[in-house]
Design a protein around this motif. Sequence first.
Motif, PDB file in Angstrom:
ATOM      1  N   ILE A 194       0.856  -1.193   0.000  1.00 15.95           N
ATOM      2  CA  ILE A 194       0.000   0.000   0.000  1.00 15.95           C
ATOM      3  C   ILE A 194       0.886   1.235   0.000  1.00 15.95           C
ATOM      4  CG2 ILE A 194      -1.713   1.336   1.299  1.00 15.95           C
ATOM      5  CD1 ILE A 194      -2.976  -1.257   2.183  1.00 15.95           C
ATOM      6  N   ASN A 195       0.686   2.032  -1.016  1.00 20.55           N
ATOM      7  CA  ASN A 195       1.543   3.171  -1.261  1.00 20.55           C
ATOM      8  C   ASN A 195       0.630   4.326  -1.655  1.00 20.55           C
ATOM      9  OD1 ASN A 195       3.733   4.734  -1.891  1.00 20.55           O
ATOM     10  ND2 ASN A 195       4.360   3.535  -3.662  1.00 20.55           N
ATOM     11  N   GLY A 196       1.088   5.531  -1.477  1.00 19.71           N
ATOM     12  CA  GLY A 196       0.215   6.635  -1.851  1.00 19.71           C
ATOM     13  C   GLY A 196       0.990   7.906  -2.119  1.00 19.71           C
ATOM     14  N   LYS A 197       0.344   8.792  -2.826  1.00 16.94           N
ATOM     15  CA  LYS A 197       0.972  10.069  -3.136  1.00 16.94           C
ATOM     16  C   LYS A 197      -0.040  11.164  -2.845  1.00 16.94           C
ATOM     17  CE  LYS A 197       3.991  11.980  -6.633  1.00 16.94           C
ATOM     18  NZ  LYS A 197       4.879  12.452  -5.581  1.00 16.94           N
ATOM     19  N   LEU A 198       0.394  12.155  -2.110  1.00 14.12           N
ATOM     20  CA  LEU A 198      -0.515  13.253  -1.787  1.00 14.12           C
ATOM     21  C   LEU A 198      -0.809  14.045  -3.045  1.00 14.12           C
ATOM     22  CD1 LEU A 198       1.217  14.443   1.500  1.00 14.12           C
ATOM     23  CD2 LEU A 198      -1.014  13.349   1.334  1.00 14.12           C
ATOM     24  N   THR A 199      -2.077  14.350  -3.234  1.00 13.33           N
ATOM     25  CA  THR A 199      -2.454  15.189  -4.372  1.00 13.33           C
ATOM     26  C   THR A 199      -3.027  16.486  -3.814  1.00 13.33           C
ATOM     27  OG1 THR A 199      -4.638  14.188  -4.437  1.00 13.33           O
ATOM     28  CG2 THR A 199      -2.963  13.213  -5.847  1.00 13.33           C
ATOM     29  N   ARG A 200      -3.456  17.356  -4.716  1.00  9.95           N
ATOM     30  CA  ARG A 200      -3.939  18.655  -4.245  1.00  9.95           C
ATOM     31  C   ARG A 200      -5.202  18.524  -3.412  1.00  9.95           C
ATOM     32  NH1 ARG A 200      -5.687  22.557  -7.730  1.00  9.95           N
ATOM     33  NH2 ARG A 200      -5.517  21.113  -9.454  1.00  9.95           N
ATOM     34  N   ARG A 201      -6.065  17.564  -3.837  1.00 14.91           N
ATOM     35  CA  ARG A 201      -7.347  17.459  -3.128  1.00 14.91           C
ATOM     36  C   ARG A 201      -7.515  16.153  -2.370  1.00 14.91           C
ATOM     37  NH1 ARG A 201     -11.601  18.431  -7.513  1.00 14.91           N
ATOM     38  NH2 ARG A 201     -13.070  18.279  -5.788  1.00 14.91           N
ATOM     39  N   GLY A 202      -6.449  15.387  -2.250  1.00 11.32           N
ATOM     40  CA  GLY A 202      -6.582  14.122  -1.534  1.00 11.32           C
ATOM     41  C   GLY A 202      -5.332  13.272  -1.658  1.00 11.32           C
ATOM     42  N   VAL A 203      -5.548  11.988  -1.915  1.00  9.20           N
ATOM     43  CA  VAL A 203      -4.422  11.065  -2.024  1.00  9.20           C
ATOM     44  C   VAL A 203      -4.657  10.141  -3.213  1.00  9.20           C
ATOM     45  CG1 VAL A 203      -2.973   9.437  -0.759  1.00  9.20           C
ATOM     46  CG2 VAL A 203      -4.471  10.960   0.514  1.00  9.20           C
ATOM     47  N   CYS A 204      -3.587   9.855  -3.941  1.00  6.75           N
ATOM     48  CA  CYS A 204      -3.681   8.840  -4.977  1.00  6.75           C
ATOM     49  C   CYS A 204      -3.008   7.582  -4.420  1.00  6.75           C
ATOM     50  CB  CYS A 204      -3.012   9.304  -6.258  1.00  6.75           C
ATOM     51  SG  CYS A 204      -3.184   8.107  -7.570  1.00  6.75           S
ATOM     52  N   PHE A 205      -3.826   6.579  -4.115  1.00  5.12           N
ATOM     53  CA  PHE A 205      -3.284   5.361  -3.535  1.00  5.12           C
ATOM     54  C   PHE A 205      -2.892   4.388  -4.627  1.00  5.12           C
ATOM     55  CE2 PHE A 205      -5.854   6.856   0.080  1.00  5.12           C
ATOM     56  CZ  PHE A 205      -4.882   6.793   1.070  1.00  5.12           C
ATOM     57  N   CYS A 206      -1.870   3.602  -4.305  1.00 10.71           N
ATOM     58  CA  CYS A 206      -1.436   2.563  -5.223  1.00 10.71           C
ATOM     59  C   CYS A 206      -1.373   1.256  -4.440  1.00 10.71           C
ATOM     60  CB  CYS A 206      -0.067   2.923  -5.796  1.00 10.71           C
ATOM     61  SG  CYS A 206       0.712   1.590  -6.694  1.00 10.71           S
ATOM     62  N   ILE A 207      -2.126   0.271  -4.905  1.00  5.98           N
ATOM     63  CA  ILE A 207      -2.111  -1.037  -4.255  1.00  5.98           C
ATOM     64  C   ILE A 207      -1.320  -1.984  -5.139  1.00  5.98           C
ATOM     65  CG2 ILE A 207      -3.550  -3.037  -3.664  1.00  5.98           C
ATOM     66  CD1 ILE A 207      -5.691  -1.130  -2.737  1.00  5.98           C
ATOM     67  N   THR A 208      -0.316  -2.619  -4.552  1.00  4.09           N
ATOM     68  CA  THR A 208       0.516  -3.544  -5.304  1.00  4.09           C
ATOM     69  C   THR A 208       0.230  -4.960  -4.839  1.00  4.09           C
ATOM     70  OG1 THR A 208       2.186  -1.835  -5.128  1.00  4.09           O
ATOM     71  CG2 THR A 208       2.882  -3.890  -6.077  1.00  4.09           C
TER      72      THR A 208
END
Lengths: 409, 303
Positions: free
Chosen positions: A218-232
Amino acid sequence: MSLRPPQNLSGGVPWPPGVPLLPLILLDGGLWAAPCPPAPPQNVLGGVSWPPRVPQTPPTTLWGASPSQAILCAPDPHIPITGGLQAAPCPPDPHIPPHSPPNPWMCTPTPKFGGPRPGPQARVLAYLERLEAQGRESARKQEEEEQQEQKLAELKAKVQELRAWRDKLRAKLELQQKGLLEKDSFKMDAEHPSAWAVLEWKIQILRDLLQLFYLTGINGKLTRRGVCFCITTAFEGTYLQSYYLDVLTRPEVRIQCHSVPIFIPLEQIARKHLQTDMRRFLVVLFDHLNAYDGRRYQVDQLQEHFSGRLEGTLQRNSLCNLVVFRYNVSGDSGSFLFSAKLFYSDLCCSLPTEAIVSCMPNAPAELAEMAAAHSEMFRRLALHKAFASFSKAEETQDQAPINPPGSPQ
Amino acid sequence: MENNVYKVYEDEIQLLEEEIKLLAEKYDNLKQESTFYSDEEILTSIKLLQKEFQGKSKGERLSSLKAQLESLEREISFLMKFTGIHFTSHSKKTLEKNENRTVQKHRLSGNCHSLPFQLEFQLLETQNKENVSTVITDFNVIMESGEYSDLSKFVSSTEKHGSLLLFFRSLSSYAEWYEHRRCTFLHFKAKYPDIVALPEGQLGDYIILRNPKLPGFELMIVWKIHIDEEGRITPVLDLLTKVPEQVLERKMAPFENAPTCFRSMLLLFGIETAIENLIKVAGLEKSIPALLTRGSNLKSSFN
């Protein structure tokens, strides 16, 4: 002086039949004509048009040689005349290299003719024209050659340069590996570049650290309006897929877009956990995705490595939680066909909850026993590993028939 | 023909350029991997640069680097907080690198919620056609598994299969349960200090309920967190009773039933409510055995 036509020295134009023999010599692949009657071809240099009644005197001003001379000398003494040519007009020296040094004189435009000319004169002109073209051609070739040589020299220089650079790097690396290139020497470069280097080093360290989260599933990147999560997802040590979920946190938590397959019950999971516990939501979603990819991976591995044992096509549903296939089993009394149906009732699981293995109804009791053993194996082991173990069991059975069939390794 | 002459050189140039690229990367990697700067040194560098380039053209580069640094730190701190996985130290070493194959050895330590871990693994990345395949090998875990004995079986299974991802996922969920248990125990200890005792501290896996009016009477709630080899986690709770003989003589049956009752209560109400109800019962001034058999509002759920 008997002159014969040049034997097609420059390799291009054949001697035109019927053209009067002219005291012509090819020099440097070009035309250096002897100004003999009837028509001295002095116009090779261009500019002057061909006069039909040109005075018989050769253009000494241009050529700097008297007409009586059989060979015209090049006006520029620096242009070398190839050895053999000076001796005798004919036959042409076979030693003349096909590509001799360039002759700048030959790069001339075609002389303009007053119109079609009948008779042998025209033919001579045609011949001369051709020779001239030949000359131009060879000059072009020479120029090309020059360019080629230049290019070659450049390439060679580049190779040298790169080799030197590589050797330097190799030496530096060797020192570095021996630990001789210390932190200090790296700092010594200059005062400020080292401060830059410290910052860049830190940025790289943080990037590597961020990269590690990819390996945790479980990985994620902060975006302007939330988070973009990445599930591997992964099956044992092999990483399989990445799925993305763009989640907005303002004004309310909501999934903006995602790459989760349609048959994964994302909406259901979101309804249950998204608003209350984001981590729980992601963990449950991860479990579904990881199990799905794990099941698919096992089926793929089975088809890839044991296609020889499979009979007909393997069938599975999109969620890959129902897998049906038939396979060959070799027993004491030959080869038999088993059919298997695997059902995974727990969607977060990559091992079947139900594994039905059946053989022909009239099969010997020994086979029914084996089918039961296989069913047990399918429930405990990954699909392709179960098959690997069957094959191994059969091998050992061949070697030592004491082992019961399908025995776990 | 001439093209062939060029080609020899051009091929060599291409090969050399590739080799140089690899060597340079290797050099940079080694430099990166063999260097270490403390946070202090990093701060000093920033200050130094700030002083030097205040209002100058290179100041832009500095502020861009600083912005990068800050955003990376923000992301990492968010991820650590969100996942509960904190990395405290990390080092990597490139063992092999060529055009389509990279092998790196990683050493990593940190903690997952309150559980510390130390790992070592090799990361093999292979580039084939369009995608990169990532495989973990040589996976080793160092954990103080004496304390978490049910964990050690799972850990050795992940080591065997190189299941780094499963290790992290299951450890997270295990640690979350661990954390949840700790918080629950602490919560009841704070709420009912006279009744609840934590003999092994907040990290232990049981609590003891005592009634101050009934010396010798003890209820022990054991809360184990079980993890199987596939990483599935199940909390297992049970009740053990310690009853003085004079109480036992009077009412034998209810105490034999108490553990069964507790289990059904768990299923009905969930862990927290079940424990709370039990505490309330244990703390009542009246005789507990009597409560357990009759008159209690919990009676229905006990049967």
